[in-house]
Enzyme design. Sequence first.
Site, PDB file in Angstrom:
ATOM      1  CD  GLN A 121      18.819 -13.452  34.015  1.00 48.69           C
ATOM      2  OE1 GLN A 121      19.513 -12.657  33.410  1.00 48.69           O
ATOM      3  NE2 GLN A 121      17.580 -13.181  34.336  1.00 48.69           N
TER       4      GLN A 121
ATOM      5  CG  ASP B  86      23.037  -7.355  36.859  1.00 49.40           C
ATOM      6  OD1 ASP B  86      22.059  -6.784  36.327  1.00 49.40           O
ATOM      7  OD2 ASP B  86      23.236  -8.574  36.793  1.00 49.40           O
TER       8      ASP B  86
ATOM      9  CE  LYS C 269      18.755  -9.284  31.391  1.00 48.00           C
ATOM     10  NZ  LYS C 269      19.008 -10.019  32.640  1.00 48.00           N
TER      11      LYS C 269
HETATM   12  N1  LIG Z   1      21.534 -10.413  37.037  1.00 37.95           N
HETATM   13  C1  LIG Z   1      20.286 -10.132  36.708  1.00 37.95           C
HETATM   14  N2  LIG Z   1      19.998  -8.953  36.142  1.00 37.95           N
HETATM   15  C2  LIG Z   1      18.716  -8.659  35.799  1.00 37.95           C
HETATM   16  O1  LIG Z   1      18.444  -7.563  35.274  1.00 37.95           O
HETATM   17  C3  LIG Z   1      17.688  -9.631  36.038  1.00 37.95           C
HETATM   18  C4  LIG Z   1      18.060 -10.836  36.648  1.00 37.95           C
HETATM   19  N3  LIG Z   1      19.347 -11.054  36.967  1.00 37.95           N
HETATM   20  N4  LIG Z   1      17.123 -11.762  36.921  1.00 37.95           N
HETATM   21  C5  LIG Z   1      15.732 -11.576  36.622  1.00 37.95           C
HETATM   22  C6  LIG Z   1      15.349 -10.116  36.505  1.00 37.95           C
HETATM   23  C7  LIG Z   1      14.093  -9.877  35.703  1.00 37.95           C
HETATM   24  N5  LIG Z   1      14.517  -9.158  34.509  1.00 37.95           N
HETATM   25  C8  LIG Z   1      13.665  -8.868  33.451  1.00 37.95           C
HETATM   26  C9  LIG Z   1      14.097  -8.464  32.205  1.00 37.95           C
HETATM   27  C10 LIG Z   1      13.227  -8.256  31.157  1.00 37.95           C
HETATM   28  C11 LIG Z   1      11.882  -8.442  31.302  1.00 37.95           C
HETATM   29  C12 LIG Z   1      10.942  -8.238  30.156  1.00 37.95           C
HETATM   30  O2  LIG Z   1      11.320  -8.075  29.016  1.00 37.95           O
HETATM   31  N6  LIG Z   1       9.606  -8.274  30.384  1.00 37.95           N
HETATM   32  C13 LIG Z   1       8.586  -8.146  29.370  1.00 37.95           C
HETATM   33  C14 LIG Z   1       7.728  -9.395  29.280  1.00 37.95           C
HETATM   34  C15 LIG Z   1       8.513 -10.648  29.229  1.00 37.95           C
HETATM   35  C16 LIG Z   1       7.626 -11.887  29.327  1.00 37.95           C
HETATM   36  O3  LIG Z   1       6.744 -12.055  28.473  1.00 37.95           O
HETATM   37  O4  LIG Z   1       7.823 -12.676  30.297  1.00 37.95           O
HETATM   38  C17 LIG Z   1       7.681  -6.996  29.736  1.00 37.95           C
HETATM   39  O5  LIG Z   1       7.653  -6.620  30.909  1.00 37.95           O
HETATM   40  O6  LIG Z   1       6.993  -6.504  28.846  1.00 37.95           O
HETATM   41  C18 LIG Z   1      11.423  -8.819  32.526  1.00 37.95           C
HETATM   42  C19 LIG Z   1      12.300  -9.019  33.595  1.00 37.95           C
HETATM   43  C20 LIG Z   1      15.846  -8.945  34.578  1.00 37.95           C
HETATM   44  N7  LIG Z   1      16.366  -9.425  35.712  1.00 37.95           N
END
Ligand SMILES: Nc1nc(=O)c2c([nH]1)NC[C@@H]1CN(c3ccc(C(=O)N[C@@H](CCC(=O)O)C(=O)O)cc3)C=[N+]21
Length: 310
Positions: free
Chosen positions: A104, A127, A60
């Site tokens: 988060q 969010d 982020k």
């Molecule tokens: N208040 C809050 N808001 C959220 O939006 C929130 C949260 N808490 N807690 C956890 C989850 C999960 N989440 C992700 C964001 C980016 C990837 C992301 O970039 N994933 C990459 C891979 C990342 C890796 O290598 O682990 C992909 O899918 O290609 C994944 C998951 C946002 N979340």
Amino acid sequence: MGDGSSAMTMILDGKVHAERMLGEVTAAVEARAARGLRPPCLAVVIVGDDPASHVYVRGKVAACARTGIRSVERRLPADTPQAELDGIIAALNADPLVDGILVQLPLPAGLDSKRALHAIDPAKDVDGLHPVNQGLLLEGLPGLRPCTPSACMNMLRAHGVELKGIRALVLGRSEIVGKPMALMLLEQHATVTIAHSRTRDLPALCREADLLVAAVGRPGMVEGSWIKPGAVVVDVGINRVEDPALGEVIFAADPGKMKTLREKGGVLCGDVRFQEAAAVAGAITPVPGGVGLLTIAGVMANTLQACQAR
Ligand SMILES: Nc1nc(=O)c2c([nH]1)NC[C@@H]1CN(c3ccc(C(=O)N[C@@H](CCC(=O)O)C(=O)O)cc3)C=[N+]21
Ligand SMILES: [Mg+2]
């Protein structure tokens, strides 16, 4: 194609759509600057040392840098008292230079996440989890909406997926993905079913879905045989699989993933068995490289929206 997926299967590339969304945000931030307006600012609050959470927060912060959005990070120890978290949220609410606040999740045990989310100024709730924003979504009114489902909707629109009258199945009923996704699909005139861990005859129900959104956090739960031929599959799950025995089952059609699991001791996997499902689906999002990247773009879009609305 020789890789187990049919020639008709479209891979919905999260990076492509995330880049498009980030480009739009960047252009809007530049347009503000040209009018002498300050950049939007996102505050991210992260409590404790969950390694996955730190990876996401880094993503982020990097997306902020790319789009010209300012970011401030508040890192707090896992044993932070609730009153201190409340105080930090109150200070960010009162700070005129902060447009968006993201706490988060999950918070460490001992902290009440509902209380924290309810403490955020709804106008800064990027969010979309404050009850005011949830209520606006329920009413079909504009407001800040949860990033993952709104970015998924953006991708489906950009892809020209017809939603009116289709059967959509949302697997999972979380506040952050399942429930808001179902409401957004309903708003677009899909016939929406929400399924979950207690749903009976889940495979048969899935087989009726023209659009299947999987958001349960169970690696490889959705098998290829559950997919209606030609369906659109959006895989929201991001799970790390380390157990080779589990891998042998869910990656039976995916020797590449199995190889990575063995070499690296773990591999990312969605809620859907990608190779099996891709052989049947009309279009499908991969993991990684799918919805996760869209989510981050959605956070940027919401931060801009919160800033423009002030
Ligand atoms: N208040 C809050 N808001 C959220 O939006 C929130 C949260 N808490 N807690 C956890 C989850 C999960 N989440 C992700 C964001 C980016 C990837 C992301 O970039 N994933 C990459 C891979 C990342 C890796 O290598 O682990 C992909 O899918 O290609 C994944 C998951 C946002 N979340
Ligand atoms: Mg559930």
